[in-house]
Design an enzyme around this catalytic site. Sequence first.
Site, PDB file in Angstrom:
ATOM      1  N   LEU A 455       0.849  -1.195   0.000  1.00 52.95           N
ATOM      2  CA  LEU A 455       0.000   0.000   0.000  1.00 52.95           C
ATOM      3  C   LEU A 455       0.881   1.240   0.000  1.00 52.95           C
ATOM      4  O   LEU A 455       1.629   1.484   0.940  1.00 52.95           O
ATOM      5  CB  LEU A 455      -0.913   0.009   1.221  1.00 52.95           C
ATOM      6  N   HIS A 559       6.138   2.199  12.465  1.00 55.37           N
ATOM      7  CA  HIS A 559       6.782   3.436  12.035  1.00 55.37           C
ATOM      8  C   HIS A 559       5.840   4.602  12.340  1.00 55.37           C
ATOM      9  O   HIS A 559       4.616   4.463  12.292  1.00 55.37           O
ATOM     10  CB  HIS A 559       7.049   3.346  10.525  1.00 55.37           C
TER      11      HIS A 559
END
Length: 668
Positions: A455, A559
């Site tokens: 993605l 992240h």
Amino acid sequence: MQASHIKNSRLTTPNSVLMVRPCAFRPNEQTAKDNSFQKPLVSTRKNRAKISKNACAEFDEMVRTLRMNHITVEVFETEGENTPDAVFPYNWLSTHPNGLLVTYPMYCENRRAERRDDIVSYLQQHYIVQQAKDLSFLEDDGDFVEGTGAMVIDHVNALAYVCLSQRANKRAVISACKAIGLTPICFSAFDTAGTAIYHTNVMMCVGSDFAIVATSMIEESDKNVVLSTLKETGKNVIEISEEQVNSFAGNCLELLNSNGKRLLLISDTAFSSMNEEQLALLPSDLTLLPIAVPTIEMGGGSVRCMVAGIHLECKTIGAEQTTTNNISFDTRVRLAKGDDLEGLLALAEAASPGMTTFPPDRATLDNKLKRSIREEQKLMRQERPDYLLFVLEDLRTGKLIGTSAIFGELGKEDSFYSYKREKVAQRNKSLGAHYTHDILHLSHHFEGYAEVASLYLLPEYRKHFNGKLLSKVRYLFMGLHQHVFPKQVMADLRGYVNTHGDSPFWNAVGRHFFPMTYAEADLYGAVNGNQFIADLMPKLPLYVNMLPKEAQLAIGKPHNDGQPAMAMLEKEGFKFTNYIDIFDGAPSMEAEVLSLKTVKSTKQVRIKVCEGTKRVTESKMTLVATLSQPFYAMMAETEEQDEIAVISRKTAQALNVSSGDTILLSDV
């Protein structure tokens, strides 16, 4: 031939074209008498429906190709069932660099209904039209000149090359040329059977410094004036045969894209008919753009017939005229196609580093693209595809702006590894000691799952539901094909990196076992598979408390840029079950496919398309998708009325559907 040094402009050679989508396409029974290029049709309802659907698919692919090559395409829908030739708007409409717009007299009655006030009004609203002239009154006296099909215009030299026929009689030609300000070069031309050529542009194309002409078909007495005029105006003549004319080799159009690049619009049939000597005579700076339209060519016209060049200055549209409602129609998801490689490489480079499954490596991406195209065919056989790659495209430009993917079954071809975080308890009665430790051990837990991956969305497009569209389309697709996909699905996220851009987990674990950096290991696995993990990764459990504190805190932490993605997965129904990525410690999420929010809210509904320019009112934003191939999905405004979903004409066009068709709807 050498590159052209002739001054070219986007008004004499257009970078914008107008096209009409062929919703009711079929070979026109009224034009068949003098159009020898038409193919006979066995007229059954099933045949007509199939031909119309194929024509729409060819049309949409042509629009996409033009936009990818930086040509502006203004698209309109066919109105009504009685205009089978509406896909050829260049016959009733032309525009000119002096700001003139002209509408023409048409020979066949059902073609006269193709003339549309809404298209004229649109051009007047969005382009600088100094004057509009309607020549349709000539029909009353039996005079006809069918636009730029009858007249091949050299805009630089104000000339019109015209093959006289019953669709272009001399009196009408003279009237049209006088109104526009052109000098007519009239001639007669016939095929070997003695039949007059019905439209000039099937046998002749005039570019800025070249001309493609079937000189052998021109009447001997007229040949000299045609050829001498072409040569006097600096045209290098490429001669084609009658056989090549029958393959539409003369039905071409020069375009100038927004980057100043010269293009030649030509059909795949025409391109295949031309020999190397002929192609070598074309200007070296002219890029050929072959497009396959075999169904539409059954109707007697090819790619040049499908476009009306817009030789007008575009108006500057103020910001107040742009609404957020238009944004939902500007992007669309589809499965990747063979010519997507360059766009995919650009996306991978923009995403790097950090997306393991989509590395910026041309050979790897080419293999992924070919694999996706090959695996897509398995759906036709009710088989499980191993890999499918979706792309998000900007419909205005044809640019690829995002990707997402489905891996059909993890572990089928290559082992899939994760770390499982668990607690172990240890005690010793004699010492009275009792300790609980977290450990990580290698696991194949996700083998047999589907995976959603890859993605990525360009930063400038991270708005207006685009991220949701790219993500949710995969769940909708698995729900649509739930009989072939696994019952469970997982998703990996990007792992935490510190302010220096380092992965604390990799530094504490992976770097001790792999002779490469974190980024190199990521890329190596994506390109070469995971066998190196099985060979080099420690088989014994790792005790978490023996790792540096920073590495411990990174376990199961996404992240910073991936936190919204994790929240979106959780909202969809995914859960973190203490499985992490073996390289960066990122959380791996999992869910039952049928429990996903998108899948549970998906339903099949019949549609009604708003007519003309009407807007959908009382609407809500919805994920909409096609049931059959080709698969398209987008965010759009829909309004539900008694089990019917009302969608705009623009949405129907993007999805290649019509009123009465069934589509998929899912809540956003």
